[in-house]
Enzyme design. Structure first.
Site, PDB file in Angstrom:
ATOM      1  N   ASP A  24       0.807  -1.212   0.000  1.00 15.16           N
ATOM      2  CA  ASP A  24       0.000   0.000   0.000  1.00 15.16           C
ATOM      3  C   ASP A  24       0.847   1.271   0.000  1.00 15.16           C
ATOM      4  OD1 ASP A  24       0.953  -0.465   2.573  1.00 15.16           O
ATOM      5  OD2 ASP A  24      -1.019  -0.441   3.544  1.00 15.16           O
ATOM      6  N   ASP A  84       6.879   3.936   3.780  1.00 12.36           N
ATOM      7  CA  ASP A  84       7.074   5.027   4.736  1.00 12.36           C
ATOM      8  C   ASP A  84       8.568   5.069   5.067  1.00 12.36           C
ATOM      9  OD1 ASP A  84       6.270   7.062   6.505  1.00 12.36           O
ATOM     10  OD2 ASP A  84       5.967   5.651   8.132  1.00 12.36           O
ATOM     11  N   THR A  85       9.004   4.410   6.137  1.00  7.14           N
ATOM     12  CA  THR A  85      10.437   4.363   6.441  1.00  7.14           C
ATOM     13  C   THR A  85      11.172   3.439   5.462  1.00  7.14           C
ATOM     14  OG1 THR A  85      10.213   2.489   7.958  1.00  7.14           O
ATOM     15  CG2 THR A  85       9.990   4.697   8.904  1.00  7.14           C
TER      16      THR A  85
HETATM   17  P1  IMP Z   1       7.409   1.315   6.735  1.00  9.27           P
HETATM   18  O1  IMP Z   1       7.933  -0.023   7.169  1.00  9.27           O
HETATM   19  O2  IMP Z   1       7.786   2.382   7.726  1.00  9.27           O
HETATM   20  O3  IMP Z   1       7.783   1.684   5.330  1.00  9.27           O
HETATM   21  O4  IMP Z   1       5.852   1.255   6.853  1.00  9.27           O
HETATM   22  C1  IMP Z   1       5.054   0.659   5.914  1.00  9.27           C
HETATM   23  C2  IMP Z   1       3.714   0.302   6.506  1.00  9.27           C
HETATM   24  O5  IMP Z   1       3.307   1.239   7.505  1.00  9.27           O
HETATM   25  C3  IMP Z   1       2.632   0.368   5.450  1.00  9.27           C
HETATM   26  O6  IMP Z   1       2.503  -0.863   4.754  1.00  9.27           O
HETATM   27  C4  IMP Z   1       1.408   0.720   6.254  1.00  9.27           C
HETATM   28  O7  IMP Z   1       0.816  -0.452   6.771  1.00  9.27           O
HETATM   29  C5  IMP Z   1       1.948   1.563   7.377  1.00  9.27           C
HETATM   30  N1  IMP Z   1       1.827   3.009   7.072  1.00  9.27           N
HETATM   31  C6  IMP Z   1       2.824   3.870   6.802  1.00  9.27           C
HETATM   32  N2  IMP Z   1       2.365   5.109   6.561  1.00  9.27           N
HETATM   33  C7  IMP Z   1       1.031   5.013   6.686  1.00  9.27           C
HETATM   34  C8  IMP Z   1      -0.042   5.983   6.527  1.00  9.27           C
HETATM   35  O8  IMP Z   1       0.136   7.159   6.219  1.00  9.27           O
HETATM   36  N3  IMP Z   1      -1.300   5.494   6.747  1.00  9.27           N
HETATM   37  C9  IMP Z   1      -1.569   4.209   7.077  1.00  9.27           C
HETATM   38  N4  IMP Z   1      -0.604   3.290   7.204  1.00  9.27           N
HETATM   39  C10 IMP Z   1       0.674   3.686   7.018  1.00  9.27           C
HETATM   40 MG    MG Z   2       1.117  -2.401   4.874  1.00  8.65          MG
END
Ligand code: IMP
Ligand code: MG
Length: 179
Positions: free
Chosen positions: A99, A102-103
């Site tokens: 979806d 983010d990080t």
């Molecule tokens: P990452 O591991 O920090 O890249 O986070 C990825 C996951 O965090 C995504 O697959 C989402 O499930 C959740 N996530 C990150 N940003 C958002 C947001 O703005 N809304 C909802 N879920 C988010």
């Molecule tokens: Mg996710």
């Protein structure tokens, strides 16, 4: 329930149009290959379904589930496998469908995990990307839209398990969410 504090970023028509464009590019790039979509539950369920429907080439679909976020809006930093893949990926052209990046922690973990299962290739397709938040240097091979550092909901994305069912994507400040 639709909250007045939600501001629409991408409406349903814009989402479907972009999904169709991505599907066209993926169909062209994987023609003659052995495409296997791996959707990341639960957030990427609607995107994976729509992408699969729009693809113009034969392909298979599986789902994986990992936990990276708690109930809030910050990453916990560590990834846990919650539901493993059912179908073998050995020799397949795997496209991980998520979806939002983010990080980057989740996608980085997923790519490494799938790679350990010896597919022929691994690439990534994410609907949204927040490049300003990146901690792991990676980017998606196919991307819907880059967005600013906003917390967004809808089209599978949740805030504390709410709003996943919205057919559009909105941004929301946790402070303004009515619980
Ligand atoms: P990452 O591991 O920090 O890249 O986070 C990825 C996951 O965090 C995504 O697959 C989402 O499930 C959740 N996530 C990150 N940003 C958002 C947001 O703005 N809304 C909802 N879920 C988010
Ligand atoms: Mg996710």
């Amino acid at each position: 329930m639709v909250d007045n504090a939600l501001q629409v970023l991408f409406d349903a028509d814009r989402i479907q149009h972009r999904v169709f464009e991505l599907a066209k590019n993926i169909s062209r790039d994987y023609a003659g290959g052995s495409l296997h979509l791996v959707g990341v539950l639960r957030g990427a369920y609607p995107f994976t379904r729509d992408l699969s429907k729009s693809l113009l080439i034969p392909h298979t679909v599986d789902f994986i589930s990992v936990a990276s976020y708690g109930d809030g809006t910050e990453s916990s930093g560590s990834i846990q496998l919650r539901r493993k893949l059912v179908h073998p990926v050995k020799g397949r052209d795997v496209l991980i469908v998520d979806d939002i990046i983010d990080t980057g922690t989740t996608l980085d973990w997923l790519v490494e995990h799938v790679q350990s299962l010896e597919p022929r290739s691994v690439r990534t397709c994410c609907f949204l990307d927040k490049p300003a938040r990146r901690q792991v240097p990676l980017s998606a091979n196919y991307l819907g839209f880059p967005i600013d550092d906003l917390f967004v909901v809808g089209y599978g994305l949740d805030y504390q398990e709410k709003y996943r069912e919205l057919p559009y994507i909105s941004w929301v400040s946790p402070r303004t969410v009515v619980t």
